[in-house]
Design a protein around this motif. Structure first.
Motif, PDB file in Angstrom:
ATOM      1  N   VAL A 260       6.124  46.826  37.484  1.00 17.67           N
ATOM      2  CA  VAL A 260       7.214  45.586  36.770  1.00 17.67           C
ATOM      3  C   VAL A 260       8.475  45.706  36.769  1.00 17.67           C
ATOM      4  O   VAL A 260       8.651  46.239  35.466  1.00 17.67           O
ATOM      5  N   GLU A 261       9.373  45.807  37.449  1.00 16.90           N
ATOM      6  CA  GLU A 261      10.844  45.475  37.000  1.00 16.90           C
ATOM      7  C   GLU A 261      11.967  44.919  36.573  1.00 16.90           C
ATOM      8  O   GLU A 261      11.692  43.987  37.994  1.00 16.90           O
ATOM      9  N   PHE A 262      13.042  44.871  35.662  1.00 17.02           N
ATOM     10  CA  PHE A 262      13.936  43.657  35.529  1.00 17.02           C
ATOM     11  C   PHE A 262      14.697  43.943  35.042  1.00 17.02           C
ATOM     12  O   PHE A 262      14.951  45.071  34.620  1.00 17.02           O
ATOM     13  N   GLU A 263      15.637  43.244  34.941  1.00 17.96           N
ATOM     14  CA  GLU A 263      17.135  43.409  34.089  1.00 17.96           C
ATOM     15  C   GLU A 263      17.186  43.035  32.620  1.00 17.96           C
ATOM     16  O   GLU A 263      16.758  41.856  32.556  1.00 17.96           O
ATOM     17  N   GLY A 264      17.591  43.786  32.063  1.00 18.68           N
ATOM     18  CA  GLY A 264      17.082  43.765  30.932  1.00 18.68           C
ATOM     19  C   GLY A 264      17.248  44.653  29.734  1.00 18.68           C
ATOM     20  O   GLY A 264      16.882  45.762  31.018  1.00 18.68           O
TER      21      GLY A 264
END
Lengths: 305, 305
Positions: A260-264
């Protein structure tokens, strides 16, 4: 009598080294040259993506540059499987940067004409990115997978009737003719690479980490609904997911490792809290690294999901 | 004089037909024979997975059987890309069943000994499922990808120094020697197949659809957080996610088609309501089909995520 003082020659300064998927002139080499200054780094060709992971883990190289996904053809499964790290072979390897390379494929050969071709060499990913053109122009010509597009150019160099799908640069390096240019299916064909390191982890670019992205891998707990519960955590903490992919965990059939890739950024309080909240839903979890979101820098308005 | 009444011969009853990825004796053929009775169906060999989609859409065959994922090596990308159906070529093709086949690979050759081998033929998925054994036993022997494991056996038949990774059955069909058995990396190596149809969709097995699964594809709306919002819907409606995979949408770089599988049947009220709630978060959405959860029947306690 005092022993003579010998002048010790100053050792040459050791430059940081960058491992890339060779041979020279490959797309990975070009990506590595985009990330690191040629004057202050040495570049080391590696035979396989696994060799790059081994070299980074053993600190034989300072950095490694590996392809991760292509905008037309999707994930690079070899790289994903190395990040799965099912036997804990690369405990220190993490991502400290990303880069995007525009990929334009050419058809290279010693032959003068496409109709003389009997055999095509390329990397499976490159074949996948040129399906439409291949099926319309050289349908029925045998395709042979090799480990890189540069290797394909090498093969095409000495074999009558053979051609390679490779970069424009490979034509110059190997002295081949360019029979066709830009044969990729989509004009904005881009490959994304990660920069790996086994030493320091990156710092947030801004205090709130909103210019950074983080890649995480996890295996869900063996409870129904665990995946839903896990993904809900990102929503609860306001973390925007930018991609999800999965690979078999190989612990039991139909059990998956999710990426999972996320902004932050992993070093901000919000992300630290979110990862704590995620833990109870996971059998295993690993932060693969945080890095500046280069895609945002390329196309400020692009939203990926 | 009245014209003589000719006895019209009764036409032979047309049996429903099943397309599979050939040639005969392939794993796909075995999977098709597990799903349909040999006495009441005809079986039609197809050259590629795309040919099966074309045959089902045009109703040239009644059913198609396609590999979808393997427990060791993950998604079959060719099949996923056909389900993406980016040009709306297969509007009527949907899933009406699934089956699981235990896959045991053998090394087949005309040679007597492994040390005589110079070349290995197989499908890329089969190579991927035997990595450990190949790297320890035949490291350095050239590997050549072909379109199926049966095709590999055919190749190995007439070529000195060649071997194929294929099924035990393929050894009998092609008259090859079995040099090694069960060379797959994990003993519970299983491939999952889908049954395709262009006519009637399935009915729920039970009123609440809890013995069924549904596969859905969607592209999220171009809003930050759309993927989180979309996935939250499944949680809100108590629908257990069993897998997520993604492929590039090819509409713009880094925009994805997500494939989400969950427990439930498309013809139950709860699922209908959930899909309605999902719509506002999606630019596109397609129910690929509902089918009896055969995995539950195989291993009652297995939970996949």
């Amino acid at each position: 009598m005092a022993s003579p003082t010998l002048a010790t020659p100053t050792p040459p300064p050791t430059l940081p080294s960058v491992g890339y998927l060779g041979p020279p002139s490959s797309y990975s080499h070009q990506a590595a040259l985009e990330c690191f200054d040629n004057n202050t780094h040495t570049f080391v060709s590696q035979t396989t993506i696994a060799d790059i992971f081994v070299a980074v883990q053993s600190k034989t190289v300072t950095y490694g540059v590996v392809p991760f996904e292509n905008s037309t053809n999707g994930s690079v499964v070899f790289t994903l499987d190395l990040f799965c790290d099912r036997n804990n072979t690369y405990p220190d390897v993490h991502i400290c940067g990303e880069t995007y390379l525009d990929v334009h494929h050419c058809l290279l050969s010693c032959e003068e004409e496409i109709k003389s071709l009997k055999r095509l060499y390329s990397h499976p990913q490159a074949f996948g990115q040129c399906e439409v053109w291949l099926n319309s122009t050289v349908k029925g010509v045998e395709r042979i997978d090799v480990s890189s597009t540069s290797k394909a150019a090498e093969k095409a160099k000495n074999e009558p009737g053979a051609a390679a799908i490779a970069s424009r640069i490979a034509a110059d390096v190997h002295g081949l003719k360019v029979l066709a240019r830009n044969i990729e299916d989509t004009s904005d064909n881009t490959t994304r690479f990660f920069v790996l390191s086994a030493t320091e982890r990156s710092e947030p670019t801004q205090l709130d980490g909103r210019s950074d992205k983080t890649l995480l891998s996890f295996i869900t707990d063996h409870q129904p609904g665990a995946l839903c519960d896990g993904l809900k955590v990102f929503k609860d903490f306001g973390l925007n997911l930018t991609s999800i992919v999965s690979r078999p965990s190989r612990k039991m059939p139909w059990n998956y490792i999710f990426f999972v890739e996320f902004e932050g950024h992993e070093k901000t309080e919000n992300v630290t809290d979110a990862l704590e909240a995620l833990k109870p839903h996971c059998a295993e979890m690993r932060v693969l690294g945080s890095f500046i979101d280069k895609q945002k820098l390329r196309k400020p308005s692009a939203v990926v999901a």
